[in-house]
Design an enzyme around this catalytic site. Sequence first.
Site, PDB file in Angstrom:
ATOM      1  N   GLY A 195      27.387  50.776 -41.156  1.00  0.00           N
ATOM      2  CA  GLY A 195      27.021  49.484 -40.572  1.00  0.00           C
ATOM      3  C   GLY A 195      25.669  49.561 -39.887  1.00  0.00           C
ATOM      4  O   GLY A 195      24.861  50.450 -40.189  1.00  0.00           O
ATOM      5  N   CYS A 196      25.431  48.679 -38.960  1.00  0.00           N
ATOM      6  CA  CYS A 196      24.157  48.631 -38.247  1.00  0.00           C
ATOM      7  C   CYS A 196      23.869  49.969 -37.571  1.00  0.00           C
ATOM      8  O   CYS A 196      24.703  50.503 -36.847  1.00  0.00           O
ATOM      9  CB  CYS A 196      24.195  47.523 -37.202  1.00  0.00           C
ATOM     10  SG  CYS A 196      22.718  47.436 -36.166  1.00  0.00           S
TER      11      CYS A 196
END
EC number: 1.8.4.11
Length: 217
Positions: free
Chosen positions: A44-45
């Site tokens: 993810g981020c």
Amino acid sequence: MQKILVILTCLILVCCNGQEPKRPLNKNQKMDKQNLEYITFGGGCFWCVEGVFENLKGVESVVSGYSGGHKANPTYQEVCTGETGHAEVVQVGYDPKVISYEQMMDVFFFLHDPTQLNRQGDDIGTQYRSVIFYKDEAEKARAEQALKTSEASGRWHGKYVTQIVKFEKFWPAEDYHQGYFDANPNQPYCSAVVAPKVAKFKKHYGELGMLKPEAVK
């Protein structure tokens, strides 16, 4: 009404909406040390992943960047289009005498949902895919075993979609991404998404005695 609008804004903000504050490189970036091993993965981020791993005992460096794509020297804006093939990743330098590869993998699978394909929550796109990059066949086997162990534990319901891919190249992200959460804890995405993940991580791994002294609050 104003308060409601602020809350809604926090909920819809995604990693690619980050501002570009001027700041020095990540405080954890250090010169290579002979005793360190390096691992590159994405969940993810990268603000979330970096914000967690920098707190672990034995971790000496955490650098946000891009891997797995076809474009050299990609920019953040290019990666956010999903057209470069890169994933947002972190490259972590750790001392295997203090923290093992398997412990690193346990944190990795704790931190994000490996059953979500090409997304984490509202962050959607191949750049947010769950992926582990391996350097050689021995490390590939360790990554595969770590995935099987985590999947069998029932921590996450469903089949893991985490990719295990041969490492080719790591491109460091722009300076303002390094140490982003530490420098911008009140940025809407950080306060709404990153902070809860870091808090959950600290509670669990703090109880296991795996946090650096400065991370224990």
